[in-house]
Design an enzyme around this catalytic site. Structure first.
Site, short mmCIF file in Angstrom:
data_model
loop_
_atom_site.label_atom_id
_atom_site.label_comp_id
_atom_site.label_asym_id
_atom_site.label_seq_id
_atom_site.Cartn_x
_atom_site.Cartn_y
_atom_site.Cartn_z
CG ASN A 174 -1.68 1.27 1.42
OD1 ASN A 174 -1.84 2.04 0.47
ND2 ASN A 174 -2.18 1.53 2.62
CE LYS A 189 0.44 3.55 4.80
NZ LYS A 189 0.30 3.66 6.21
CG HIS A 210 -5.66 1.83 5.34
ND1 HIS A 210 -5.19 2.83 6.16
CD2 HIS A 210 -4.62 0.97 5.16
CE1 HIS A 210 -3.91 2.58 6.44
NE2 HIS A 210 -3.54 1.46 5.84
CD GLU A 224 -2.72 5.63 6.70
OE1 GLU A 224 -2.77 5.74 5.47
OE2 GLU A 224 -1.75 5.13 7.30
CD GLU A 229 -3.39 -2.69 7.56
OE1 GLU A 229 -2.25 -2.83 7.16
OE2 GLU A 229 -4.09 -1.70 7.29
N GLY A 267 2.66 2.10 10.69
CA GLY A 267 3.58 3.23 10.51
C GLY A 267 4.38 3.58 11.74
CB SER A 303 5.54 -1.96 11.80
OG SER A 303 5.12 -0.63 12.06
C1 PEP Z 1 -0.64 0.14 6.06
O1 PEP Z 1 -0.65 1.29 5.67
O2 PEP Z 1 -1.57 -0.62 5.79
C2 PEP Z 1 0.50 -0.32 6.84
C3 PEP Z 1 0.45 -1.51 7.37
O3 PEP Z 1 1.55 0.55 7.00
P1 PEP Z 1 3.00 0.20 7.60
O4 PEP Z 1 3.47 -1.08 6.98
O5 PEP Z 1 3.86 1.35 7.22
O6 PEP Z 1 2.84 0.04 9.08
#
Ligand code: PEP
Length: 247
Positions: free
Chosen positions: A9, A11, A92, A94, A164, A170, A209
């Site tokens: 992803n 973003k 998601h 966000e 998640e 992040g 992460s």
């Molecule tokens: C995400 O945006 O779905 C995500 C898991 O980000 P990151 O891997 O940077 O934690």
């Protein structure tokens, strides 16, 4: 046997050059995963072009619940399908926290994707304080239930889930493989209450992460079927290392 999926992803990051760099970094990488690249909308058509003759497939980060009409700034499932998109993220964190997407809105988007044959990747997960309060599964079940209310459990037969934990996105602090496995197993159990066959075949990705150093331990867990990767998907060589851990 469920196939791994590793999805990147991007973003609101990346560009045309990154599409090419990712394609090159992944060429020849041995993996059991289907690899999905999820760039911003404007790069979807060129992603499909660049990934022609490769095993990479393309996903989108969002979709409108509507098919067409006076919805300035929105993109429909039919339009995504025209670009060659096969997957779309829905829910998601966000989108939920910054753009007010409720479980019901997310469920509408899930339906919109399936209506045009695009596979939704439904993201669910808890905040740090919800985990502390012992509410992790209650939060996740509310998200799943909102979808089940619209499409029934059969809808999960043509979808992918991504667990998640919001506190892990992040932050550089991933859930331990054991923590993630426990939640994945509980999610599968929730689906199995309604349909064991669908539960058994449902691909549940871990996101938060994921990095070259932790991917193998996460992917080796019995209920973790790959990863949804944010930041680390922007570094082509590191992303290729993650993809190679799905074996
Ligand atoms: C995400 O945006 O779905 C995500 C898991 O980000 P990151 O891997 O940077 O934690």
């Amino acid at each position: 046997m469920r196939q791994y999926i590793v999805a990147g992803n991007w973003k609101m990051n990346g560009n045309e050059a990154l599409l090419i760099a990712v394609r090159e970094a992944l060429a020849g990488v041995e993996t059991k995963a289907e690899v999905v690249i999820i760039p911003p909308y404007v790069y979807l058509p060129s992603a499909t072009q660049h990934f022609r003759d490769t095993n990479l497939v393309v996903g989108a980060q969002n979709v409108s619940k509507h098919e067409e009409g006076a919805f300035t700034g929105e993109i429909s499932g039919l339009m995504l399908r025209d670009t060659g998109c096969q997957y779309v993220l829905v829910g998601h964190s966000e989108r939920r926290t910054m753009y007010g997407e409720t479980n019901e809105i997310v469920a509408n988007k899930f339906v919109a994707a399936q209506r045009v044959g695009i596979t939704p990747i439904l993201c669910v997960g808890e905040t740090f304080s919800e985990r502390g309060a012992g509410k992790t599964m209650a939060v996740i079940e509310a998200s799943l239930e909102a979808v089940r209310a619209q499409v029934g459990i059969r809808g999960f037969g043509k979808a992918v889930l991504a667990y998640e934990p919001i506190w892990a996105i992040g932050t550089g602090v991933a859930a331990t493989p054991e923590m993630a496995q426990a939640i994945h197993a509980d999610i599968r159990k929730w689906v199995a209450k309604y349909d064991e066959g669908i539960a058994k075949n449902l691909q549940i990705l871990y996101g938060g992460s994921v990095a070259p150093l932790n991917a193998q331990a996460l992917f080796s867990m019995p209920d973790i079927d790959g990863g949804l990767v944010g930041g680390a998907s922007l570094k082509p060589d590191g992303f290729a290392e993650i993809v190679a851990q799905a074996k």
